[in-house]
Enzyme design. Structure first.
Site, PDB file in Angstrom:
ATOM      1  N   LYS A   1      11.314 -15.292 -12.009  1.00 38.35           N
ATOM      2  CA  LYS A   1      11.215 -13.878 -12.826  1.00 38.35           C
ATOM      3  C   LYS A   1       9.957 -14.486 -13.766  1.00 38.35           C
ATOM      4  O   LYS A   1       9.069 -13.769 -14.100  1.00 38.35           O
ATOM      5  CB  LYS A   1      12.407 -13.717 -13.566  1.00 38.35           C
TER       6      LYS A   1
ATOM      7  N   LYS B   1       5.643  -4.471  -4.586  1.00 35.95           N
ATOM      8  CA  LYS B   1       7.213  -4.244  -4.537  1.00 35.95           C
ATOM      9  C   LYS B   1       7.646  -4.518  -3.197  1.00 35.95           C
ATOM     10  O   LYS B   1       8.778  -5.058  -2.944  1.00 35.95           O
ATOM     11  CB  LYS B   1       7.555  -2.820  -5.065  1.00 35.95           C
TER      12      LYS B   1
ATOM     13  N   CYS C   1       0.836  -0.977  -0.069  1.00 28.49           N
ATOM     14  CA  CYS C   1       0.017  -0.035  -0.120  1.00 28.49           C
ATOM     15  C   CYS C   1       0.812   1.181   0.087  1.00 28.49           C
ATOM     16  O   CYS C   1       2.047   1.291   0.723  1.00 28.49           O
ATOM     17  CB  CYS C   1      -0.956   0.078   1.100  1.00 28.49           C
TER      18      CYS C   1
ATOM     19  N   HIS D   1      15.078 -37.679  -9.503  1.00 30.02           N
ATOM     20  CA  HIS D   1      14.287 -37.956  -8.099  1.00 30.02           C
ATOM     21  C   HIS D   1      12.750 -37.673  -8.282  1.00 30.02           C
ATOM     22  O   HIS D   1      12.419 -37.670  -6.943  1.00 30.02           O
ATOM     23  CB  HIS D   1      15.405 -37.571  -6.845  1.00 30.02           C
TER      24      HIS D   1
ATOM     25  N   ASN E   1      -1.308   2.265   5.682  1.00 24.79           N
ATOM     26  CA  ASN E   1      -0.521   1.424   5.047  1.00 24.79           C
ATOM     27  C   ASN E   1      -0.028   0.394   6.235  1.00 24.79           C
ATOM     28  O   ASN E   1       0.648   0.671   7.192  1.00 24.79           O
ATOM     29  CB  ASN E   1       0.663   1.691   4.418  1.00 24.79           C
ATOM     30  N   GLY E   2      -0.428  -0.903   6.143  1.00 23.55           N
ATOM     31  CA  GLY E   2      -0.036  -1.909   7.425  1.00 23.55           C
ATOM     32  C   GLY E   2      -1.187  -2.715   7.742  1.00 23.55           C
ATOM     33  O   GLY E   2      -2.045  -3.015   6.747  1.00 23.55           O
TER      34      GLY E   2
ATOM     35  N   ARG F   1       3.705  -0.365  -5.045  1.00 25.17           N
ATOM     36  CA  ARG F   1       3.247  -0.921  -3.683  1.00 25.17           C
ATOM     37  C   ARG F   1       2.173  -1.602  -3.617  1.00 25.17           C
ATOM     38  O   ARG F   1       1.692  -2.284  -2.622  1.00 25.17           O
ATOM     39  CB  ARG F   1       3.188   0.275  -2.455  1.00 25.17           C
TER      40      ARG F   1
ATOM     41  N   TRP G   1      -2.919  -2.545  -1.656  1.00 28.14           N
ATOM     42  CA  TRP G   1      -2.839  -4.203  -1.793  1.00 28.14           C
ATOM     43  C   TRP G   1      -3.701  -4.739  -0.948  1.00 28.14           C
ATOM     44  O   TRP G   1      -3.220  -4.526   0.482  1.00 28.14           O
ATOM     45  CB  TRP G   1      -1.061  -4.248  -1.798  1.00 28.14           C
TER      46      TRP G   1
ATOM     47  N   GLU H   1      15.881 -18.210  -9.579  1.00 27.77           N
ATOM     48  CA  GLU H   1      15.638 -16.835  -9.933  1.00 27.77           C
ATOM     49  C   GLU H   1      15.021 -16.911 -11.273  1.00 27.77           C
ATOM     50  O   GLU H   1      14.168 -15.950 -11.645  1.00 27.77           O
ATOM     51  CB  GLU H   1      16.955 -16.138  -9.782  1.00 27.77           C
TER      52      GLU H   1
ATOM     53  N   GLU I   1       6.679 -14.831 -12.005  1.00 27.99           N
ATOM     54  CA  GLU I   1       5.775 -13.448 -11.487  1.00 27.99           C
ATOM     55  C   GLU I   1       5.228 -12.348 -12.486  1.00 27.99           C
ATOM     56  O   GLU I   1       4.313 -11.844 -12.142  1.00 27.99           O
ATOM     57  CB  GLU I   1       6.582 -13.013 -10.400  1.00 27.99           C
TER      58      GLU I   1
HETATM   59  C1  AGP Z   1      11.327 -10.233  -6.931  1.00 30.17           C
HETATM   60  O1  AGP Z   1      11.206 -10.270  -7.840  1.00 30.17           O
HETATM   61  C2  AGP Z   1      10.109 -10.446  -5.951  1.00 30.17           C
HETATM   62  N1  AGP Z   1       9.257  -9.382  -6.272  1.00 30.17           N
HETATM   63  C3  AGP Z   1       9.944 -10.711  -4.431  1.00 30.17           C
HETATM   64  O2  AGP Z   1      10.343 -12.024  -4.357  1.00 30.17           O
HETATM   65  C4  AGP Z   1      11.108 -10.097  -3.394  1.00 30.17           C
HETATM   66  O3  AGP Z   1      12.442 -10.274  -3.649  1.00 30.17           O
HETATM   67  C5  AGP Z   1      10.581 -10.534  -2.101  1.00 30.17           C
HETATM   68  O4  AGP Z   1       9.408  -9.802  -1.688  1.00 30.17           O
HETATM   69  C6  AGP Z   1      11.773  -9.789  -1.197  1.00 30.17           C
HETATM   70  O5  AGP Z   1      11.782  -8.294  -1.225  1.00 30.17           O
HETATM   71  P1  AGP Z   1      12.861  -7.398  -0.366  1.00 30.17           P
HETATM   72  O6  AGP Z   1      14.181  -7.864  -0.987  1.00 30.17           O
HETATM   73  O7  AGP Z   1      12.482  -6.009  -0.547  1.00 30.17           O
HETATM   74  O8  AGP Z   1      13.026  -7.889   1.012  1.00 30.17           O
END
Ligand code: AGP
Length: 628
Positions: free
Chosen positions: A505, A623, A2, A524, A100-101, A27, A74, A501, A508
């Site tokens: 990517k 984010k 948020c 396995h 926010n929270g 956010r 969010w 990773e 997401e």
């Molecule tokens: C990364 O592409 C993601 N959006 C997410 O996994 C992110 O890395 C994770 O939420 C951790 O965020 P931070 O590094 O701000 O703690």
């Protein structure tokens, strides 16, 4: 999670709030809304979905108010519907709040307030706040308390003392048209100082176009913004003296600068990120180490083991970090998901360094895991005391307040929700840390150390070459794979986290199912998934596990999978096995992750763009994940 923004001054608030929300949309973007005070009333406009829906609604409404608050959501409590969008109002619609929270005790408060006649219009936790403030306003003694400059401030202060949880809020009221009250309790909030105008926001990009003089509030602080200035108090009501500082952030840094998406721009910024990191970390005379992380001497004493807590992409960077620290410095290192560690910590061991990795510095689970570690070691004998280090792109964040030592990563602000350049910046921090520890503990010979640092200095050019050669290749592959439903990513050793990773990517931003596996684990179980419809991306670069990965790729090929190889340029053996090649330069195996991740970022980007998806703001994500 948020985004909140607020304005008080002499300009029309609406446009400033919308522009601020645009910069905070990373956010959360389930709904958005603004509230202003004009001619004795609160005007509140909200819309479900992205900010442009709110903008469209506002096109037909002219409110010249000079005070207002805004929010981009969010969803946590209550579906992403208009009635759950912020701002939320009290029963009489005289007080508006954005938050926010999470207000953890909202259920009890809501019941109590309902019994007192308050009418609720949403399912959110936030809505209790305006009602609670209204209740305190109604019951405050008159005339105002001599210690408080304003009834409104006093009512907000009383109300927040009843809230449990982590939150940042901004409040305006129809009867107090010259006051914007903001509160910070475990969720970020900065105040911006302009000429006769003041701002508040969850993050600095929202206000950097108007002012660079900012003051981040601390936990337990409440501020009163008026057209005349800013007053800051603690929750006990004591006035605090604080000065703003100048922000080193240019508005241009938060623009796309000709790229179609922030993510693509940020991928292309990676050579610069590596150069900045080299300049900052590897600029020392070599005594006792050629690396300078600005950490005090005592930081390095008696580290017997390391544990790292992180989430998502930062967790992947931590896995690379573990490999580097163990192989170079010989220190046993464990990597934990912060969300798991906080509820099941490892047994207490002496002389343990705990590292939290978080690009935002605001990830709730990572902060909580570090805070828990600090707390459970309190009062123990010296060798069991908490030793905490943070690796973050936002040293001014909550993480910066929590831990005594920080390695700042030098990615610059990252807007795309999918982390790219902050990942590479985190890798650079781990190279520096692992080499620094190794040099000081003399677990690396000076020639090898010099070779690795020399190799690192070549990386920016190698990334540039990779970007140049891979842009078209990945775009072409994206065309072929845009409708694919499942992907497998394989890697081993130091490139196993890169397989994870690459898969993250793709998942997401393209919503394609993808899994990253250590290549040797396929047989396995997961190999049962493979057939002609499931392409396999394997990272096969020279080093200790090259032949092993090639064999694992062959096993996948024998199950009809199409094979895409992240290989090195001129690798004839790989060219015969893989259907498609995404070659990078040949470098020391230890440095390879910083190159092998580049084609995977580009592949994910182009597939998502090809599918016409919202690359920078993928569905359901945000984010900074400031809730558990
Ligand atoms: C990364 O592409 C993601 N959006 C997410 O996994 C992110 O890395 C994770 O939420 C951790 O965020 P931070 O590094 O701000 O703690």
């Amino acid at each position: 999670m948020c985004g909140i923004v607020g304005y008080i001054g002499t300009q029309v608030a609406t446009e400033i709030l919308l522009a601020g929300l645009e910069k905070l949309e990373y956010r959360g973007y389930d709904s958005a809304g603004i509230a202003t005070v004009w001619e004795g009333d609160v005007n509140c406009v909200r819309a479900k979905g992205k900010l442009h829906n709110l903008r469209t609604k506002l096109e037909h409404i002219e409110i010249p108010a000079q005070i207002g608050i805004g929010h981009t959501r969010w969803a946590t409590h209550g579906k992403p519907e208009e009635h759950n969008a912020h701002p939320h109002l009290d029963t009489a619609m005289r007080i508006a709040v954005v938050q926010n929270g999470i207000i953890e005790n909202y259920r009890e408060l809501r019941e109590e307030l309902k019994q007192k006649g308050h009418q609720f219009r949403s399912e959110t936790d936030t809505e209790v706040i305006p009602h609670l403030i209204a209740e305190f306003l109604k019951n405050l003694p008159s005339p105002p308390l001599p210690t408080s400059p304003s009834f409104f401030l006093e009512a907000v202060r009383q109300a927040v003392k009843h809230l449990e949880g982590a939150f940042a809020i901004a409040v305006i009221a129809a009867d107090y048209p010259d006051e914007l009250i903001v509160v910070r309790q475990q969720a970020p909030l900065v105040i911006g100082f302009g000429q006769g105008e003041f701002f508040c926001a969850s993050d600095t990009p929202a206000i950097v176009a108007y002012t660079r003089a900012v003051l981040p509030l601390e936990n337990g602080e409440i501020a009163r913004l008026t057209p005349l200035g800013v007053e800051i108090y603690n929750f006990a009501g004591d006035r605090l003296k604080k000065q703003p500082r100048l922000l080193n952030l240019h508005p241009m840094m938060v623009e796309k600068q000709g790229f179609k998406h922030f993510m693509l721009k940020e991928i292309y910024e990676q050579p610069g990120v590596v150069r900045a990191s080299l300049e900052a970390y590897f600029n020392n005379d070599g005594n006792p180490s050629p690396i300078n992380l600005s950490l005090p001497k005592e930081f390095y004493a008696d580290i017997d083991q390391i544990q790292i807590v992180a989430c998502g992409t930062s967790w992947h960077a931590a896995l690379v970090g573990k490999y580097l620290i163990e192989q170079l410095a010989g220190i046993s290192t464990q990597v934990h998901y912060a969300s798991e560690y906080r509820y099941a910590p490892s047994p207490l061991l002496p002389n343990t360094l705990t590292i939290g990795v978080t690009q935002s510095g605001e990830t709730a689970d990572t902060l909580a895991a570090l805070a828990m570690e600090k707390e459970r070691r309190q009062g123990k004998e010296a060798k069991y005391q908490a030793r905490l280090l943070g690796i973050t792109n936002r040293p001014e964040s909550s993480l910066g307040h929590l831990v005594p030592h920080i390695i700042s990563t030098l990615a610059g602000i990252e807007i795309g929700v999918a982390a790219t350049k902050t990942f590479v910046a985190q890798l650079m921090a781990f190279y520096a840390l692992a080499l620094d520890l190794a040099a000081r503990r003399q677990t690396i010979n000076p020639d090898k150390l010099a070779d690795i640092i020399h190799g690192l200095r070549q990386i920016p050019k190698e990334i540039e070459a990779t970007l140049e050669s891979q842009e078209k290749l990945t775009e072409h592959l994206a065309h072929e794979f845009a409708e694919t439903q499942d992907f497998i990513f394989l890697g081993r050793g130091i490139n196993f986290p890169i397989a994870l990773e690459g898969a993250l990517k793709l998942k997401e931003i393209s919503y394609i199912h993808a899994e990253g596996y250590p290549a040797g684990e396929m047989k396995h179980g997961p190999i049962a998934l493979l057939d002609a419809k499931v392409p396999v991306v394997a990272i096969a670069v020279p080093g200790s596990v090259y032949e092993k990965v090639i064999s694992n790729a062959q096993e996948a090929k024998a199950r009809d999978s199409r094979l895409i190889g992240v290989t090195t340029v001129n690798d004839g053996e790989a060219a015969e096995i893989f259907n498609d090649l995404l070659p990078v330069a040949t470098v020391d195996e230890l440095l390879s992750p910083i190159l092998t991740v580049i084609p995977l970022q580009l592949l994910a980007y182009h597939i998502a763009a090809r599918r016409g998806l919202d690359v920078d703001q993928p569905r359901n994500l945000a984010k900074s994940v400031t809730v558990e």
